[in-house]
Design a protein around this motif. Sequence first.
Motif, PDB file in Angstrom:
ATOM      1  N   TYR A 142       0.881  -1.225  -0.046  1.00  0.00           N
ATOM      2  CA  TYR A 142       0.066  -0.023  -0.093  1.00  0.00           C
ATOM      3  C   TYR A 142       0.695   1.337   0.032  1.00  0.00           C
ATOM      4  O   TYR A 142       0.498   2.338  -0.663  1.00  0.00           O
ATOM      5  CB  TYR A 142      -0.919   0.061   1.345  1.00  0.00           C
ATOM      6  N   GLU A 163       1.187   4.085  -3.008  1.00  0.00           N
ATOM      7  CA  GLU A 163       0.671   5.530  -2.615  1.00  0.00           C
ATOM      8  C   GLU A 163       1.768   6.353  -2.797  1.00  0.00           C
ATOM      9  O   GLU A 163       1.490   7.554  -3.348  1.00  0.00           O
ATOM     10  CB  GLU A 163       0.237   5.595  -1.004  1.00  0.00           C
ATOM     11  N   ARG A 176       1.654   6.968  -6.603  1.00  0.00           N
ATOM     12  CA  ARG A 176       0.530   7.870  -6.790  1.00  0.00           C
ATOM     13  C   ARG A 176       0.855   9.323  -6.556  1.00  0.00           C
ATOM     14  O   ARG A 176       0.594   9.947  -7.720  1.00  0.00           O
ATOM     15  CB  ARG A 176      -0.707   7.289  -5.987  1.00  0.00           C
ATOM     16  N   THR A 177       1.311   9.579  -5.347  1.00  0.00           N
ATOM     17  CA  THR A 177       1.399  10.981  -4.974  1.00  0.00           C
ATOM     18  C   THR A 177       2.773  11.529  -5.611  1.00  0.00           C
ATOM     19  O   THR A 177       2.682  12.665  -5.946  1.00  0.00           O
ATOM     20  CB  THR A 177       1.693  11.119  -3.331  1.00  0.00           C
ATOM     21  N   TYR A 216      -9.777   9.578  -7.004  1.00  0.00           N
ATOM     22  CA  TYR A 216      -9.024   9.391  -5.453  1.00  0.00           C
ATOM     23  C   TYR A 216      -9.686  10.416  -4.228  1.00  0.00           C
ATOM     24  O   TYR A 216      -9.290  10.101  -3.207  1.00  0.00           O
ATOM     25  CB  TYR A 216      -7.752   9.691  -5.578  1.00  0.00           C
ATOM     26  N   PHE A 229      -1.171  11.834   1.397  1.00  0.00           N
ATOM     27  CA  PHE A 229      -0.487  10.376   1.298  1.00  0.00           C
ATOM     28  C   PHE A 229      -1.257   9.682   2.281  1.00  0.00           C
ATOM     29  O   PHE A 229      -1.066   9.915   3.517  1.00  0.00           O
ATOM     30  CB  PHE A 229       0.827  10.621   1.771  1.00  0.00           C
ATOM     31  N   PRO A 268      -1.893   5.498   2.806  1.00  0.00           N
ATOM     32  CA  PRO A 268      -1.921   4.220   2.278  1.00  0.00           C
ATOM     33  C   PRO A 268      -3.229   3.422   2.153  1.00  0.00           C
ATOM     34  O   PRO A 268      -3.332   2.476   1.547  1.00  0.00           O
ATOM     35  CB  PRO A 268      -0.826   3.626   2.927  1.00  0.00           C
ATOM     36  N   ARG A 275      -5.966   4.043   1.583  1.00  0.00           N
ATOM     37  CA  ARG A 275      -7.121   3.974   0.370  1.00  0.00           C
ATOM     38  C   ARG A 275      -6.954   2.694  -0.566  1.00  0.00           C
ATOM     39  O   ARG A 275      -7.773   2.482  -1.205  1.00  0.00           O
ATOM     40  CB  ARG A 275      -6.835   5.317  -0.282  1.00  0.00           C
ATOM     41  N   TRP A 276      -5.696   2.097  -0.351  1.00  0.00           N
ATOM     42  CA  TRP A 276      -5.525   0.770  -1.413  1.00  0.00           C
ATOM     43  C   TRP A 276      -6.138  -0.387  -0.731  1.00  0.00           C
ATOM     44  O   TRP A 276      -6.183  -1.293  -1.360  1.00  0.00           O
ATOM     45  CB  TRP A 276      -4.246   0.916  -1.502  1.00  0.00           C
TER      46      TRP A 276
END
Length: 535
Positions: free
Chosen positions: A390, A394, A397-398, A449, A456, A458, A460-461
């Motif tokens: 995760y 993340e 992603r960020t 999202y 940030f 994690p 969310r995953w």
Amino acid sequence: MDSNNTAKASMGASSQLLLGLICALLLVLAVKRANLYLARRRFKQQHGCRPVQRSFRNRDPILGLDAVWNQIQRSKAGTLLEWLHWRNLTYGPTFAARMGLRFPGWLGGGADAIVTTDPENIKTVLATRFKDYGHGDTRTGSFGPLLGRGIFVVDGARWHESRALLRPNFAREQIADLDALERHLGLFFSLLPRRGDVAFLFGTSVHSLRALRESGGLVVGANGQAATSASDAAFAEAMNDAQADILMRARLSWMYHLRSHPRGAAAIRFAHTYVDRFVEEAVRQREALDLEKGGGGGGSSSASGTTPGGDKYVFLRELAKATKDRRVIRDELLNILLAGRDTTASLLSNLFFVLARRPDVWAKLKADVAVLEGRPPTYETLKKLKYVRYCLNESLRTHPVVPLNNKQALQDTLLPRGGGPDGQSPLFVPKGTVVAWSIYTLHRRREFYGDDADEFRPERWEALRPSWEYLPFNGGPRICVGQQYALTEAAYVTTRLVQEFERIENRDPGPWVESVGLTVCSRNGVKVGLYRASS
């Protein structure tokens, strides 16, 4: 008198002939242009294409020189990604823009560039209409001097050949072999250096870790010859300079050649020479082994890359098995080195920049890896460390390691969205148009999202299952061939660091500021303190 008349008549005839040729040429061009116009009109009608409604206006409407200057200055200031993000928020998910230093639309027939963060458009470029888009002339002139005709430069049949050549080298057996990484981490824990090693590629370490501990010492290369640590350090520096040079080529296009760039040219030559010595030795070993086989010596190597003597798998050796073309081997080596050298390092540094400021996330990582009871993870046990995964997801992603991408239309084609007043109609894309997108912005779209997309988080995953709105490793047929290798390497290093150290402390109170080159990382480095349980 007669001779003068004859000369005048001859000149008149030549002038008439030249005028006739010019008229014929103009007629041919006019007919071609008319046919092109009619063909494009039919294409637009057939697919229901509507023009793009929003455009980012350059101050220089002809060549877009201000766009180039803007990119260079914002890159120096560390605000390029945020500025591109602002443009998308201001002009919408798909708009027209001038990339700079290209012919205007009334000469080329269409927008110079389409900028999009629409996942359906990006999917079309990378997958649905894959053959319609490629690097075209956007990379050959800029990346070619360093990377030759490697996988990240070429299109079409040559790309398929490169892909087929490289794919077997990222088989599960190679990805799962973590012993070499563990050995290097032994030095890493004691030194925490800035640069990593490349043993996987060349068959020997460039000893950047050892060089920090044993200044001035000699190291032994794959060819059995001594090489100074200064030479190895010079290679790392040359790669930095070479990357800066090809990035400037990409930004300046033809204007790059208006002045000399001796530092970049020298760096590229040095990098080529450095790699060539490994390539030459590998090809010679391959030829010697072939002669031995032909003479009944019985020498062979297994499919996994392990020789009868038990030698470890080496990427370079495997390439030498597939081809003896030294230029091809060098090109592919440099392409993979470029892809793997800074990307994983940037991913880890971006992640640990955040971890040093988030003790809550660090604590969850400690709990996640506690199931290993201090043992180094295996390839299989790494898969079970969900929170580690995760955090990596993340971070990608960020702070996507490769935050920007583009492709060029190789023929007249389209995007499924972006045309018409509401931006929902298909959009015609003339041949030569560049379609560009910011992955940094794509990963921050709140539609996908949530309102905390900039944060940030994690967790969310746990439920997030993104598709084309999450592209840290590209997508479609050109998805990163080394994706699983990079993720495994990053997960392993993260896990071992969390195991080895009890806590992490931020030593840099400033915010994350972008440093955008071919990859993106923290401009000010990552200054942290790591403490063992006993300290």
